[in-house]
Enzyme design. Structure first.
Site, PDB file in Angstrom:
ATOM      1  CE1 TYR A   1      -9.632  -3.160   0.933  1.00  0.00           C
ATOM      2  CE2 TYR A   1      -8.470  -1.548  -0.500  1.00  0.00           C
ATOM      3  CZ  TYR A   1      -8.324  -2.617   0.476  1.00  0.00           C
ATOM      4  OH  TYR A   1      -7.213  -2.980   0.883  1.00  0.00           O
TER       5      TYR A   1
ATOM      6  CE  LYS B   1      -4.022  -2.114   2.388  1.00  0.00           C
ATOM      7  NZ  LYS B   1      -4.715  -2.171   3.530  1.00  0.00           N
TER       8      LYS B   1
ATOM      9  CG  HIS C   1      -5.159  -6.253  -0.118  1.00  0.00           C
ATOM     10  ND1 HIS C   1      -6.395  -6.455   0.366  1.00  0.00           N
ATOM     11  CD2 HIS C   1      -5.475  -7.062  -1.155  1.00  0.00           C
ATOM     12  CE1 HIS C   1      -7.390  -7.263  -0.218  1.00  0.00           C
ATOM     13  NE2 HIS C   1      -6.508  -7.897  -1.031  1.00  0.00           N
TER      14      HIS C   1
END
Ligand code: ATP
Ligand code: MG
Length: 134
Positions: A49, A9, A115
């Site tokens: 998401y 990220k 993630h």
């Protein structure tokens, strides 16, 4: 053999942790079969998401994920989905076990370095979303 989707990220990229994270991934016997550094578009982050779209932190999450470069990666190995989730550690770095990626490299619940797909179904969905970016 299984595949999973990994994202390094923007916080971890900005803080210079790409190589350290990938060394830990490879040291655990997981193979990185694709890797691409890029800044995610807002619509891609929102789709990715989507399961969290009704949560109060959703806009903050999308803003963060599009705030700078990420590294999108496909990982491969036996049981790699579960093994990589274990290597990542808990979502909140304060609860992550010593030696995990989030314990080592994450600063907060919102900015938590990495993630990883959480199931076979998520892995397939997430790889399908990202595959034309490689
Ligand atoms: P990821 O999907 O990024 O691998 P995860 O599966 O461990 O993380 P999820 O529940 O899917 O956790 O949440 C997605 C992301 O949303 C988290 O990684 C975190 O950055 C953010 N997030 C989750 N819960 C909160 C919260 N209560 N407040 C702020 N951000 C949150
Ligand atoms: Mg998740």
């Amino acid at each position: 053999m299984e595949n999973t989707l990994c994202i390094i990220k923007p916080d971890a990229v900005k803080n210079g942790h790409i190589e350290d994270i990938n060394k830990k991934i490879e040291a655990s016997g997981i193979e990185i079969i694709k890797s691409k550094r890029l800044t995610l578009q807002k619509d891609t982050a929102e789709e990715f998401y989507a399961e969290h779209s009704e949560r109060p932190f959703f806009s903050e999450l999308v803003d963060f994920m599009t705030s700078g470069d990420c590294v999108i990666q496909i990982l491969q190995g036996d049981d790699v989905i579960a093994r990589y989730r274990e290597l990542m550690g808990a979502t909140n770095p304060n609860e992550a076990v010593d030696g995990t990626l989030r314990k080592l490299f994450a600063s907060s619940l919102g900015e938590n370095a990495v993630h990883g797909s959480d199931s076979k179904q998520s892995a397939e969905r997430e790889i399908a979303i990202m595959k034309n970016l490689f």
